[in-house]
Design a protein around this motif. Structure first.
Motif, PDB file in Angstrom:
ATOM      1  N   LEU B  80       0.828  -1.204   0.000  1.00 27.53           N
ATOM      2  CA  LEU B  80       0.000   0.000   0.000  1.00 27.53           C
ATOM      3  C   LEU B  80       0.865   1.257   0.000  1.00 27.53           C
ATOM      4  O   LEU B  80       0.632   2.199  -0.764  1.00 27.53           O
ATOM      5  N   GLN B  81       1.868   1.235   0.848  1.00 29.05           N
ATOM      6  CA  GLN B  81       2.741   2.393   0.940  1.00 29.05           C
ATOM      7  C   GLN B  81       3.427   2.656  -0.403  1.00 29.05           C
ATOM      8  O   GLN B  81       3.435   3.773  -0.912  1.00 29.05           O
ATOM      9  N   GLU B  82       3.987   1.609  -0.937  1.00 32.18           N
ATOM     10  CA  GLU B  82       4.675   1.705  -2.223  1.00 32.18           C
ATOM     11  C   GLU B  82       3.713   2.247  -3.274  1.00 32.18           C
ATOM     12  O   GLU B  82       4.049   3.106  -4.088  1.00 32.18           O
ATOM     13  N   THR B  83       2.502   1.743  -3.227  1.00 29.06           N
ATOM     14  CA  THR B  83       1.501   2.155  -4.207  1.00 29.06           C
ATOM     15  C   THR B  83       1.187   3.629  -4.103  1.00 29.06           C
ATOM     16  O   THR B  83       1.117   4.330  -5.109  1.00 29.06           O
ATOM     17  N   GLU B  84       1.036   4.076  -2.877  1.00 30.06           N
ATOM     18  CA  GLU B  84       0.721   5.492  -2.706  1.00 30.06           C
ATOM     19  C   GLU B  84       1.849   6.381  -3.221  1.00 30.06           C
ATOM     20  O   GLU B  84       1.625   7.333  -3.957  1.00 30.06           O
ATOM     21  N   THR B  85       3.053   6.025  -2.832  1.00 28.12           N
ATOM     22  CA  THR B  85       4.203   6.800  -3.296  1.00 28.12           C
ATOM     23  C   THR B  85       4.218   6.847  -4.814  1.00 28.12           C
ATOM     24  O   THR B  85       4.370   7.902  -5.422  1.00 28.12           O
ATOM     25  N   PHE B  86       4.049   5.681  -5.380  1.00 26.50           N
ATOM     26  CA  PHE B  86       4.078   5.588  -6.831  1.00 26.50           C
ATOM     27  C   PHE B  86       2.987   6.413  -7.497  1.00 26.50           C
ATOM     28  O   PHE B  86       3.236   7.209  -8.404  1.00 26.50           O
ATOM     29  N   LEU B  87       1.775   6.242  -7.029  1.00 23.24           N
ATOM     30  CA  LEU B  87       0.653   6.975  -7.627  1.00 23.24           C
ATOM     31  C   LEU B  87       0.865   8.477  -7.517  1.00 23.24           C
ATOM     32  O   LEU B  87       0.621   9.219  -8.464  1.00 23.24           O
ATOM     33  N   ASP B  88       1.329   8.905  -6.354  1.00 23.71           N
ATOM     34  CA  ASP B  88       1.562  10.336  -6.183  1.00 23.71           C
ATOM     35  C   ASP B  88       2.580  10.838  -7.183  1.00 23.71           C
ATOM     36  O   ASP B  88       2.384  11.846  -7.848  1.00 23.71           O
ATOM     37  N   LYS B  89       3.667  10.110  -7.260  1.00 18.70           N
ATOM     38  CA  LYS B  89       4.754  10.573  -8.113  1.00 18.70           C
ATOM     39  C   LYS B  89       4.377  10.577  -9.582  1.00 18.70           C
ATOM     40  O   LYS B  89       4.610  11.557 -10.284  1.00 18.70           O
ATOM     41  N   VAL B  90       3.782   9.510 -10.043  1.00 20.64           N
ATOM     42  CA  VAL B  90       3.559   9.380 -11.476  1.00 20.64           C
ATOM     43  C   VAL B  90       2.190   9.867 -11.944  1.00 20.64           C
ATOM     44  O   VAL B  90       2.062  10.408 -13.033  1.00 20.64           O
ATOM     45  N   TYR B  91       1.173   9.678 -11.136  1.00 21.98           N
ATOM     46  CA  TYR B  91      -0.167  10.051 -11.583  1.00 21.98           C
ATOM     47  C   TYR B  91      -0.866  11.019 -10.637  1.00 21.98           C
ATOM     48  O   TYR B  91      -2.093  10.995 -10.531  1.00 21.98           O
ATOM     49  N   HIS B  92      -0.081  11.821  -9.976  1.00 21.18           N
ATOM     50  CA  HIS B  92      -0.663  12.800  -9.061  1.00 21.18           C
ATOM     51  C   HIS B  92      -1.684  12.166  -8.134  1.00 21.18           C
ATOM     52  O   HIS B  92      -2.720  12.756  -7.826  1.00 21.18           O
ATOM     53  N   GLY B  93      -1.432  10.941  -7.756  1.00 21.53           N
ATOM     54  CA  GLY B  93      -2.290  10.279  -6.791  1.00 21.53           C
ATOM     55  C   GLY B  93      -3.576   9.706  -7.339  1.00 21.53           C
ATOM     56  O   GLY B  93      -4.379   9.155  -6.596  1.00 21.53           O
ATOM     57  N   SER B  94      -3.764   9.814  -8.633  1.00 20.67           N
ATOM     58  CA  SER B  94      -5.030   9.352  -9.162  1.00 20.67           C
ATOM     59  C   SER B  94      -4.946   7.986  -9.855  1.00 20.67           C
ATOM     60  O   SER B  94      -4.280   7.823 -10.873  1.00 20.67           O
TER      61      SER B  94
END
Lengths: 129, 129
Positions: B80-94
């Motif tokens: 989950l943590q990894e996912t959040e970081t990733f989404l934020d970085k690449v897709y502005h969290g969306s």
DNA sequence: ATGCTGTGATTACAGATGTAGACAAAAAGG
DNA sequence: CCTTTTTGTCTACATCTGTAATCACAGCAT
């Protein structure tokens, strides 16, 4: 086939983000743009730009003294690559596994879910000939 | 609240993956399990285990001479943590932005799409009181 | 007791990353 | 023109990562 296998670090990603936003930019422009978010010094940005240039992710055109940087690697390409790496590592390459994990943790807002739904519906429509 | 903000490197992630699969494991077991995939030497694994222990991601119990390692950080949490970081970085969290990007690049198999659909439908059913 | 053997700890080291100072060439201003 | 400012290149350095050799000790076999 676009630029191959360029791995961007977190810092580099921020710089790219900048370049993707407003294409040809001078070092100073990038620095100013990132200043509020990162507070990085001019040197830092310039170093990052160099590394990106070395990696072939950005091109620097120094026509007439000043140098302007533009991305060679498209945002879409970068994002896709990053996404694949991420999915492979964390969810064995399966998007639905990822979504499943997110929903189980209730990490998705109803809004997100609605949007996803729409997206998928649209897809079906488009796919049906 | 589980272990906070532990950032796992790629190599460490592999080791964790191992521990998540078969909980208390000795260093040798981990080494053997990873040998085919990575070819890493025993030393390497032990180093990684130490670092993970230092980060508080795994616990090492050395009862009676031998030492056994177990994860403190759960796979779900890490993912989950990894996912959040990733989404934020690449897709502005969306998430939907991510899925949208994937579909536009036709990076999703029909199978994946079907599964996603099912998933979302199930969700709706569950959410409707 | 004594020397192998399996196991974790310690130390090592090259390459990547984050961050920036110093320096030189070029532009701008007067 | 000569000074000040701008701007890019080089150099630097601490930390993090990947990867492993070596060391030291506990337990087993002789």
């Amino acid at each position: 086939m676009s630029v191959q296998q360029v791995k961007l670090t977190d810092a580099e990603w921020q710089v790219m983000e900048c370049l993707w936003a407003g294409d040809p930019m001078s070092g100073r422009e990038v620095t100013q743009a990132l200043e509020p978010k990162t507070g990085w010094s001019r040197s830092t940005i310039l170093t990052l730009l160099s590394r990106l240039e070395a990696k072939g992710a950005v091109a620097g055109n120094s026509e007439g003294g000043k140098k302007l940087f533009s991305p060679l690697l498209g945002r879409e390409d970068a994002a896709l690559q990053e996404t694949e790496t991420f999915l492979d590592k964390v969810y064995h390459g399966s998007l639905s596994l990822m979504v499943s994990a997110l929903t189980q943790r209730q990490a998705l807002s109803p809004e997100e879910i609605r949007q996803l739904h729409q997206l998928l519906d649209g897809l079906e429509g488009g796919n049906r000939p």
